[in-house]
Design a protein around this motif. Structure first.
Motif: not given
Length: 464
Positions: A28, A196, A198, A246, A248, A258, A304, A306, A308, A366, A369
């Protein structure tokens, strides 16, 4: 679309060499700073806990001891804060866990204890391998079966067990009131670290990823995904297990997306994974009972990974483009790519990083953003690399190259076109090895100039 159906019959992959495993199972990168939605202030994490800073770098006193993660609500006045604290008795630990989870764990241990006290103590000792000392098993057995346990332990071990404590990790609401941060009710508590948080659109709920922290076997100690409703007394709901760190929410705040590992492979082997969209709320905001998750894509699983979700419906995620078989000389060249998937409009994955720009990004993607205006993507890595991808053109701008050091601190957006990151200090003999800077219009402004040396130096270590 069920791309993952291609992998339905595959349950195990052979163990690949260490270079590939390290890429896909990277650790992380800390969020040591997080800007509020209005950009007026940011949460800062030091060794002792949570502080606040304004855009000029004026740092508050320590506000929440033991805090190491947070997420802002939309009003920029409230936060959800992850913090840890040590407790020394089973009754107190059980109160934090809640009756259902504490009862389930107690029943598991009691069943084994009645069958074989020796085997139970052996499992408790396994905690020394897989989790920080001392363990939950130890305080439960000490407080519930003290005389019997004492009879089977040597004096030194029993003396250590008598003062044993465990670490409880919890999520609490917090609100800015003047120069202070007032914490409120707990939303979630568990034995494992929280990775995490969210917040769903409209601040209706949070998704939380955490380690369970109670099972002794490592494959049972993988990330879990929980959902807790804000402003509701209902207990948090376990959504999925074996998930990546991670997830969202979709832009409407109704579904959580996920990455989940397929069952069957060992924890330290390469596994296949699935991109999953799971409904949580209906259009009126009511919780759904037994919703049907939707499988969107399949790829090699990474803890890891992610996700979004964009307002136009696209889902972004990172994954390695790994073809098997692969020559031994190519192991170290494996790179991750940033993909986009639009479940409503297309049946294929779109690669967002042009081949010609891949080398300008970290090998593992990983830590990315999306900007508030969803036009750019910010990347970071353990060795200080910082880069910005413009989605419309595919152009990549390198802000800081990877160095011969480890730089903690994930780059974070403050607003469209403005972000902060950990910048290494060029003078290797300097007392301060790094600074936190705010970058806008290709210019950096140091935020951390007045911060204690130990607060910024904790983000830096020599590369091993």
């Amino acid at each position: 679309m069920k791309t993952v159906a291609l992998f339905a019959g595959v349950r195990r992959l052979c163990v690949l060499p260490l270079a590939v495993v390290l890429l896909l199972l990277a650790g992380c990168l800390e969020k040591n700073l997080l800007w509020s939605p209005d950009g007026r202030r940011a949460v800062v994490f030091g060794q002792e806990g949570l502080y606040l800073t304004d855009a000029d770098g004026r740092l508050s006193p320590l506000l929440v001891p033991g805090a190491n993660l947070a997420a802002w609500l939309g009003d920029s006045q409230q936060l959800v804060v992850a913090r840890s604290q040590r407790v020394g008795s089973w009754d107190e630990a059980a109160r934090h866990l809640g009756a259902e989870r504490a009862g389930k764990f107690a029943a598991q241990v009691e069943q084994l204890w009645q069958k074989s006290p020796a085997e139970t103590l052996a499992k408790a000792r396994l905690q020394k391998v897989y989790k920080a000392e001392p363990a939950w098993w130890q305080i439960y057995l000490r407080d519930r079966h003290g005389p019997e346990v004492r009879a089977q332990l040597d004096a030194d071990t029993w003396n250590a067990w008598k003062t044993a404590q465990v670490e409880v990790h919890e999520l609490v609401m917090a609100k800015i009131e003047g120069d202070t941060l007032v914490t409120g009710a707990a939303l979630y508590a568990g034995a494992g670290e929280i990775e995490e948080i969210r917040v769903a659109a409209g601040d209706r709920a949070i998704a939380c990823v955490a380690k369970p922290g109670l099972a002794p076997e490592p494959q049972e100690n993988e990330f879990q995904l929980w959902v807790a409703r804000l402003g509701s007394p209902s207990a948090p709901e376990l959504i999925a297990t074996r998930v990546a760190a991670y997830p969202d929410w979709t832009a409407d705040g109704r579904d959580v997306v996920y990455v989940q590992a397929n069952a069957g492979a060992e924890h330290d082997q390469l596994r296949l994974g699935t991109l999953v969209q799971r409904p949580v709320f209906d259009a009126a905001g009511a919780g759904l009972k037994a919703p049907e998750p939707r499988e969107l894509a399949g790829f090699v699983f990474s803890e890891q990974a992610r996700v979004r979700c964009l307002h136009d419906g696209r889902i972004l995620f990172n994954a390695a483009e790994l073809s098997l078989p692969v020559a031994a000389e190519d192991f170290g060249d494996t790179r991750e790519q940033l993909f986009a998937l639009d479940p409503a409009r297309q049946a294929t994955l779109t690669r967002l990083v042009p081949r010609k720009h891949e080398a300008n990004l970290p090998q593992s993607l990983a830590f990315f953003e999306v900007s508030p205006d969803e036009k750019q993507v910010l990347f970071g890595d353990f060795h200080g690399a910082v880069a910005v991808l413009t989605l419309a053109s595919g152009d990549v701008a390198q802000v800081q190259e990877a160095g011969k050091d480890n730089l903690q601190g994930q780059p974070v957006w403050r607003g469209a076109g403005e972000f902060s990151y950990t910048r290494r200090v060029a003078d290797r003999a300097a007392v301060r090895k790094a600074e936190i800077v705010l970058r806008a219009a290709d210019k950096d402004r140091v935020l951390s100039a007045s911060w204690p040396d130990e607060m910024v130096n904790r983000l830096f270590s020599e590369k091993k």
